[in-house]
Design an enzyme around this catalytic site. Structure first.
Site, PDB file in Angstrom:
ATOM      1  CG  ASN A 147      -2.087   0.947   1.056  1.00 61.43           C
ATOM      2  OD1 ASN A 147      -1.980   1.949   0.373  1.00 61.43           O
ATOM      3  ND2 ASN A 147      -3.201   0.649   1.691  1.00 61.43           N
ATOM      4  CG  ASP A 148       1.501   3.195   3.655  1.00 60.30           C
ATOM      5  OD1 ASP A 148       0.449   3.711   3.233  1.00 60.30           O
ATOM      6  OD2 ASP A 148       1.655   2.778   4.805  1.00 60.30           O
TER       7      ASP A 148
END
Lengths: 100, 466
Positions: free
Chosen positions: B391-392
């Protein structure tokens, strides 16, 4: 061991640690942290000496906890590091995946 | 000289000799662990060193309480052995934190035994006992909090205004009490107890505000601190093995902490004092657009007829235990002539290098795994970027949005691929709590579901193509 000799040992050991780790590839960061975590499990010998010299119930109790924690550090640190480094034998070889 | 005194002297020499051997084995072991080729034998060298030191310490002159020592070693050792063997690879980081905390606690216990005994061995020895005690205790309680956070036992990051000031006051209080003990101003058990109590609290309050994403750096820092504490207590006990091993770990751990922080593009001060890792305030520049779902059969076809696929694995893949299925899927694609590569962000997983270990466990060959610098230029030529539970590390706001907490962190340029497929369990935000702009791009499709089940469905879909 006199104070100044101890100081020399401290300085040389600090440089040694720095030199040993420099230029380590990122993939080894986690195993190496785990490995150095194992190495400070040497606190076990100090805890053994402390408990071995304990007289009062309080000293014995603290010493016992100390040895127990230190043994956990040493044994646990060894087991997880060994398990992680075990993975590195797969390097370079083609997959041994589920249908490989 | 009586026979027993001579025996004790030669015994002491024997023990010193064994510690010398141990120090040598530790340093060689660590050196070998710092290269992938020799890493596996490194832990064996270090392990042999530990064994030598432990066995010879039993011969220490004047030692008593053997049954207690034996019992403590067996109990602590067995618990750690079983838990270490059982823990899943994904949970390794918090397990390291736990074992590290135990080491810090043991160093603190040594200091406690010395200080409660109340024997005065001069300023140097008692100061080192106090300093080692505070460092070990902070490492103990701090590591336990880090363990709790990564294990999901503590979900909230406690943060309030003036927190750093309060931590500073607690530190000053602990140092003041420690000073009183070390200088024999007031070394009564009550003062010693309050000293350790304050140090315990400090470890907790220092670690609580730090977000989960920064935990690896913090664990590494506590690892270095435990090493230092062990080294200091080694001076107190006049134990060369502890001085050398503790100091080596202290400096090596400090360097490792810096390297990790650098890999995450963060400074250590930032990690400790800025409270990153979960939502502080809402970042400006709201992401716009909609999430566009897609079904597994469509993705299967897309992958089967692609020329180049780059897989971006994240912690979500590891949690779902999907790495084996994903590798099976990739082998299927490779058999069809598709070029497949794995792109690993430096902090993919929970720690630098964690994801490499997980992929190696699944049997992915090393030459298919590329790190950020190697792979980033290749995304533009990829037909599909397959994001699995990451994700990040693929969030483009790190490049564009200056107000974002992850601004400036190097990311994988997955958004540059022709098609981006995101396999994700639900609609939640990443570990840092930041909305991911990648998911809203025009070339992105969301494939919802458990990573392992989705991989199975994709395998079926690709097999059905022919």
């Amino acid at each position: 061991m006199t104070g100044i000799v101890a100081l020399y040992i401290f300085m040389l050991a600090a440089f040694t640690g720095y030199e040993v780790i420099s230029r380590v590839p990122v993939i080894l960061h986690t195993p190496l942290m785990s490995g150095s975590n194992f190495v400070h499990g040497i606190v076990l010998v100090g805890a053994m000496v402390a408990l071995g010299a304990a007289h009062t119930p309080l000293e014995k109790a603290i010493g016992f906890v100390g040895v127990l924690l230190a043994a956990g550090n040493a044994v646990g640190g060894y087991v997880v590091t060994e398990r992680m480094l075990e993975m590195f034998k797969a390097s370079g070889r083609a997959g041994r995946g589920s249908h490989g | 000289m009586s026979g027993t005194a001579g025996g004790a002297a030669s015994m002491a020499l024997l023990i010193q000799g064994s510690y010398f051997v141990t120090a040598f084995l530790f340093i060689v072991g660590l050196k070998r662990m710092s290269s992938p080729v020799t890493a596996r034998s490194g832990i064996l060298w270090a392990g042999a060193g530990m064994l030598v030191a432990t066995i010879f310490t039993f011969l220490y002159p004047g030692m008593t309480n053997y049954p207690l020592i034996g019992a403590a070693i067996v109990v602590g050792g067995v618990i750690a052995w079983v838990s270490g063997k059982r823990v899943a690879m994904t949970n390794m980081p918090q397990m390291i934190a736990l074992y590290n905390g135990m080491g810090g606690g043991a160093a603190a216990a040594i200091a406690a035994v010395e200080l409660y005994r109340g024997e005065w061995h001069g300023y140097a020895a008692s100061t080192l006992a106090v300093v080692g005690g505070i460092i070990g205790t902070v490492s103990f309680s701090g590591s336990l909090i880090a363990f709790g956070k990564l294990q999901g036992l503590i979900n909230r990051s406690l943060r309030f205004p003036g927190q750093q000031l309060i931590n500073l006051i607690i530190l000053a209080g602990a140092l003041g009490l420690g000073g009183a003990v070390a200088s024999q101003l007031d070394a009564t058990p009550a003062v010693v107890t309050s000293f350790f109590a304050l140090a315990l609290v400090l470890g907790v309050t220092m670690t609580l505000p730090i977000g989960g994403a920064d935990m690896p750096v913090v664990i590494s820092l506590y690892n270095a601190l435990t090493g230092l504490a062990v080294g200091f207590e080694g001076f107190v006990l006049n134990n060369a093995a502890m001085i050398i091993a503790g100091t080596v770990v202290g400096s090596a751990g400090t360097l490792l902490t810096q390297l990790m922080a650098k890999a995450m593009n963060r400074s250590l001060g930032n990690v400790l004092f800025s409270g990153f890792g979960d939502t502080g305030g809402a970042p400006s520049g709201e992401v716009t657009g909609s999430l566009k779902p897609i079904e597994a059969p469509d993705v299967g076809v897309m992958l089967a007829f692609a020329q180049k696929v780059i897989v971006v694995p994240g912690y979500g893949m590891a949690v779902a235990q999907a790495q084996h299925k994903i590798w099976e899927l990739c082998q299927l694609l490779i058999d069809r002539g598709v070029t497949v590569k794995f792109a690993i962000h430096p902090v993919a997983g929970r720690m630098p290098g964690h994801m490499n270990v997980l992929l190696a466990e699944a049997g992915v060959p090393y030459d298919l795994i590329a790190d950020l610098d190697e792979i980033n230029a290749e995304f533009e030529t990829a037909d599909v970027a397959l994001i699995i539970g990451a994700n990040d590390v693929v969030n483009p706001v790190a490049r564009t949005d200056k107000s974002s907490p992850i601004y400036g962190m190097p990311i994988l340029n997955a958004d540059k691929a022709k098609n981006v497929i995101v396999i994700k369990r639900g609609r939640g935000a990443g570990f840092s709590g930041i909305e991911n702009a990648l998911f809203y791009l025009d070339n992105t499709r969301m494939l919802y579901g458990d990573a392992q089940k989705v991989a199975g469905a994709l395998i079926q879909a690709i097999k059905a193509v022919d």
